[in-house]
Structure formats: structure tokens, C-alpha cells
Scaffold this active site. Structure first.
Site, PDB file in Angstrom:
ATOM      1  CG  MET A  30      -1.977  -1.039   1.104  1.00  0.00           C
ATOM      2  SD  MET A  30      -3.215  -0.851   2.075  1.00  0.00           S
ATOM      3  CE  MET A  30      -2.754  -0.589   3.725  1.00  0.00           C
ATOM      4  N   GLY A  31       2.162   1.061  -0.385  1.00  0.00           N
ATOM      5  CA  GLY A  31       3.005   2.293  -0.430  1.00  0.00           C
ATOM      6  C   GLY A  31       3.489   2.907   0.941  1.00  0.00           C
ATOM      7  CG  LEU A  33       7.190   1.605  -0.817  1.00  0.00           C
ATOM      8  CD1 LEU A  33       7.790   1.150  -2.453  1.00  0.00           C
ATOM      9  CD2 LEU A  33       6.376   0.422  -0.570  1.00  0.00           C
ATOM     10  CG  HIS A  37       6.979  -1.976   1.908  1.00  0.00           C
ATOM     11  ND1 HIS A  37       6.925  -1.012   2.840  1.00  0.00           N
ATOM     12  CD2 HIS A  37       5.763  -2.559   2.037  1.00  0.00           C
ATOM     13  CE1 HIS A  37       5.700  -0.787   3.169  1.00  0.00           C
ATOM     14  NE2 HIS A  37       4.891  -1.824   2.466  1.00  0.00           N
ATOM     15  CD  GLN A  61      -6.238  -3.633   2.487  1.00  0.00           C
ATOM     16  OE1 GLN A  61      -5.801  -4.206   1.530  1.00  0.00           O
ATOM     17  NE2 GLN A  61      -5.028  -3.862   3.325  1.00  0.00           N
ATOM     18  CD  GLN A 156      -1.746  -8.886   4.291  1.00  0.00           C
ATOM     19  OE1 GLN A 156      -2.765  -7.790   4.215  1.00  0.00           O
ATOM     20  NE2 GLN A 156      -0.414  -8.524   4.006  1.00  0.00           N
TER      21      GLN A 156
HETATM   22  P1  AMP Z   1       1.474  -2.905   3.558  1.00  0.00           P
HETATM   23  O1  AMP Z   1       2.025  -1.875   2.613  1.00  0.00           O
HETATM   24  O2  AMP Z   1       1.721  -2.333   4.891  1.00  0.00           O
HETATM   25  O3  AMP Z   1       0.193  -3.553   3.011  1.00  0.00           O
HETATM   26  O4  AMP Z   1       2.650  -4.091   3.498  1.00  0.00           O
HETATM   27  C1  AMP Z   1       2.944  -4.637   2.079  1.00  0.00           C
HETATM   28  C2  AMP Z   1       3.692  -5.926   2.438  1.00  0.00           C
HETATM   29  O5  AMP Z   1       4.790  -5.768   3.311  1.00  0.00           O
HETATM   30  C3  AMP Z   1       2.771  -6.913   3.298  1.00  0.00           C
HETATM   31  O6  AMP Z   1       3.001  -8.351   3.066  1.00  0.00           O
HETATM   32  C4  AMP Z   1       3.379  -6.455   4.690  1.00  0.00           C
HETATM   33  O7  AMP Z   1       3.142  -7.992   5.378  1.00  0.00           O
HETATM   34  C5  AMP Z   1       4.921  -6.365   4.368  1.00  0.00           C
HETATM   35  N1  AMP Z   1       5.513  -5.757   5.522  1.00  0.00           N
HETATM   36  C6  AMP Z   1       5.248  -4.720   6.243  1.00  0.00           C
HETATM   37  N2  AMP Z   1       5.783  -4.475   7.197  1.00  0.00           N
HETATM   38  C7  AMP Z   1       6.771  -5.408   7.108  1.00  0.00           C
HETATM   39  C8  AMP Z   1       7.862  -5.635   7.946  1.00  0.00           C
HETATM   40  N3  AMP Z   1       8.358  -4.890   8.943  1.00  0.00           N
HETATM   41  N4  AMP Z   1       8.757  -6.704   7.753  1.00  0.00           N
HETATM   42  C9  AMP Z   1       8.463  -7.472   7.029  1.00  0.00           C
HETATM   43  N5  AMP Z   1       7.466  -7.401   6.025  1.00  0.00           N
HETATM   44  C10 AMP Z   1       6.507  -6.334   5.943  1.00  0.00           C
END
Ligand code: AMP
Length: 304
Positions: A30-31, A33, A37, A61, A156
Site C-alpha cells: 500500500m506504499g 515504503l 517492503h 480493506q 494476512q
Molecule cells: P503494506 O504496505 O503495509 O500493506 O505491506 C505490504 C507488504 O509488506 C505486506 O505483505 C506486509 O506484510 C509487508 N510488510 C510490512 N511491514 C513489514 C515488515 N516490517 N517486515 C516484513 N514485511 C513487512
């Protein structure tokens, strides 16, 4: 780095990669980043010849309109970060508008039973329907060989693995370990919404997990089994000691069901310790998997 905004452009680009015999990994985000990410992208470049990072703040969501409105968005900064990561594999960004993804109200929704009744599914009605539906759409649009998901959002990951299995989708789901900042807090786009004063309270979540993790280990060493309810109680009590942290849940669950196991859990089984809480208006989550050496070690390294 290519920026793609329409589904047609993605299909053309990915079609070209396929004709060249290249494999494709999708990193849905969702950016806003951050290093979490970046780790997903690094894992993607290790597996596939080409990587496509989707950046889409998916409205369906979000269970709270204020959370959706406050969610950080900065596509230019995201592209800058990604361009520093472009290693072996070329990276394209897919950043569609809401209208591109939902040109009309969808009649089709992907819903998973039981797995979504607990933890964040219980606290955020409809959240996982939104996640499951948009992930299914992204997999349909990109048709990747691999899709990368963070273990930080453990429920998730379980939902996505299950829906891919149930619907026989031809993709391999890869779970990537959680990245933490130096103070042990899992990196998150929402951390940027915290003030400097609020940041210490965010540490309460990972510290609570560490207390739970150690209690599980002690129980396994001493009795050979542990009760999920006991660990949940220990974590809840510890979280209360963190000023500024309002706990939503602290649970010990079976990774396959995301429900607390009724029977005592032995040391050859696995448990996910999961917490969620509010710091001000910002909702944060974290978890650690016990019995899977990698994850335990990462949490301990970050916190000691
Ligand atoms: P989001 O942009 O928050 O929807 O996250 C996108 C992806 O990045 C999802 O698969 C999250 O589980 C992963 N993600 C977010 N934060 C972390 C983190 N600290 N460590 C590993 N993966 C992450």
C-alpha cells in the site's frame, strides 16, 4: 524503472516478460515504503527475473474512514526508494487509481471462513474480505510466478496462502521475515504517523511478544507443554505496563487456524504470538512465531 497505472499496461508489460521467458514476482503493497517492503523486494529479486511492486491503498480493506484518510501516500518517495533497490532484476511499479481497480461496485467478494474470525479479523470487520478480494484481483492482473508477503502480517499471510490453495491459483506464495527498527519496533507505514513522544509506547508490542516468547520457552523446557491461554494472559498483563499503549488483543494461536489451540501445545508444535494495540489513533500489530527458529531469533536479536 517503469511506472504502470493501467491494467492493460501491466498485461502488455508482463506479457512481454513472459515471451522473453522471464519469471515474475509480485510484491503487493500500500506504499509509504520502508525497509520491510525493501526486504520483500530483495526476496523477490532472488527468486524471479522480474519484479512488479503494486502500490495501491485499497479502500475496501479499511474498516475506519479516518484510517483510510490518514494513510500515508507518497508515490515519488516510493519510487525513489525502489530505484535504490533495483539490483539483478528490473522492477516495475503498478500504481493504479481506485477507479482503475474498481470501475464499478464489485458483486464478487472473496471471503474466508474461520481463519478470519480471530485477531485482526475480529477487530476489523470486513478487513480480510477486502484484502482477499484485492489480492485475488492483483494475482489475476499480474499472473506472477511468485507473490511475496510479510510475516509481520501473519494472519494476512495465512489468508493468502489458504485462498491460493482453495482456489487453485497458479502462484507460489512466499512469506518473508519481519524487519524491525533498532528499538525492536516492526517497521510499518503507520509508524510515520507516530509523534516522537508516542514512539516509546510502540515498543510495548514487541516487548510484550518477547515476554510471551520467553514464557513459552520456559514452559516447554520445564513442562514440555504450554497453554495458549496462559501465554495470552502473561502478554496482556505485561502490555498494561506500557503507558500510551492501548492493547487491542494479545493471543497465542495455531498458525494453521489462527485460533487459540484448546489443548496444551508441545515443543514440537508451533505457536504464533500476536498482538495489536493503539498508540493514540494509530493501530499497530506485531507477532512472532515460536517453534520456527528464524523468527524467534530475529525478535531476540532486535531486542537484546
Ligand atoms: P503494506 O504496505 O503495509 O500493506 O505491506 C505490504 C507488504 O509488506 C505486506 O505483505 C506486509 O506484510 C509487508 N510488510 C510490512 N511491514 C513489514 C515488515 N516490517 N517486515 C516484513 N514485511 C513487512
Amino acid at each position: 524503472m517503469q511506472r504502470l497505472t493501467t491494467i492493460a499496461e501491466v498485461r502488455r508489460t508482463v506479457g512481454g516478460w513472459r515471451r522473453d521467458g522471464r519469471t515474475i514476482a509480485l510484491v503487493p503493497t500500500m506504499g509509504a515504503l520502508h525497509q520491510g517492503h525493501a526486504r520483500l523486494v530483495a526476496a523477490a529479486t532472488q527468486r524471479a527475473d522480474t519484479v512488479i511492486v503494486s502500490i495501491f491503498v485499497n479502500p475496501t480493506q479499511f474498516d475506519r474512514p479516518d484510517d483510510l484518510a490518514a494513510y500515508p501516500r507518497d508515490l515519488a518517495a516510493d519510487e525513489r526508494l525502489l530505484s535504490t533497490l533495483a539490483g539483478a532484476a528490473p522492477i516495475a511499479v503498478f500504481a493504479p487509481s481506485v477507479e482503475e481497480m474498481y470501475p464499478r461496485p464489485p458483486l464478487t467478494h472473496v471471503h474466508l471462513d474461520t481463519l478470519t474470525n480471530s485477531l485482526c479479523g475480529a477487530s476489523r470487520p470486513g478487513h480480510f474480505d477486502g484484502v482477499a478480494t484485492v489480492v485475488t484481483k492483483l494475482l489475476g492482473i499480474v499472473a506472477p510466478d511468485y507473490a511475496m508477503f510479510g510475516r509481520k502480517d501473519r494472519q494476512q499471510l495465512a489468508v493468502v496462502e489458504r485462498l491460493v490453495d482453495d482456489l487453485n491459483l497458479p502462484v507460489t506464495i512466499v512469506g518473508v521475515p519481519t524487519v524491525r527498527d533498532d528499538d525492536g519496533v516492526a517497521t510499518s507505514s503507520r509508524n510515520g504517523l507516530l509523534t516522537a513522544d508516542q514512539r516509546p509506547a510502540a515498543q510495548g508490542l514487541s516487548r510484550t511478544l518477547l515476554v510471551g516468547l520467553r514464557r513459552v520457552r520456559d514452559a516447554w523446557n520445564q513442562q514440555g507443554v504450554v497453554r495458549a491461554a496462559d501465554i495470552a494472559a502473561v502478554m496482556r498483563a505485561h502490555a498494561q505496563d506500557w503507558p500510551g499503549l492501548r492493547l487491542d488483543y494479545a493471543q497465542a494461536v495455531d498458525p494453521a487456524t489462527m485460533q487459540p489451540p484448546a489443548a496444551p501445545v508441545s515443543a514440537d508444535q508451533r505457536l504464533v504470538l500476536a498482538v495489536a494495540g493503539f498508540v493514540g489513533d494509530v493501530r499497530l500489530i506485531d507477532n512472532v512465531e515460536v517453534g520456527v527458529v528464524d523468527d524467534e531469533d530475529l525478535l531476540e536479536v532486535a531486542l537484546t
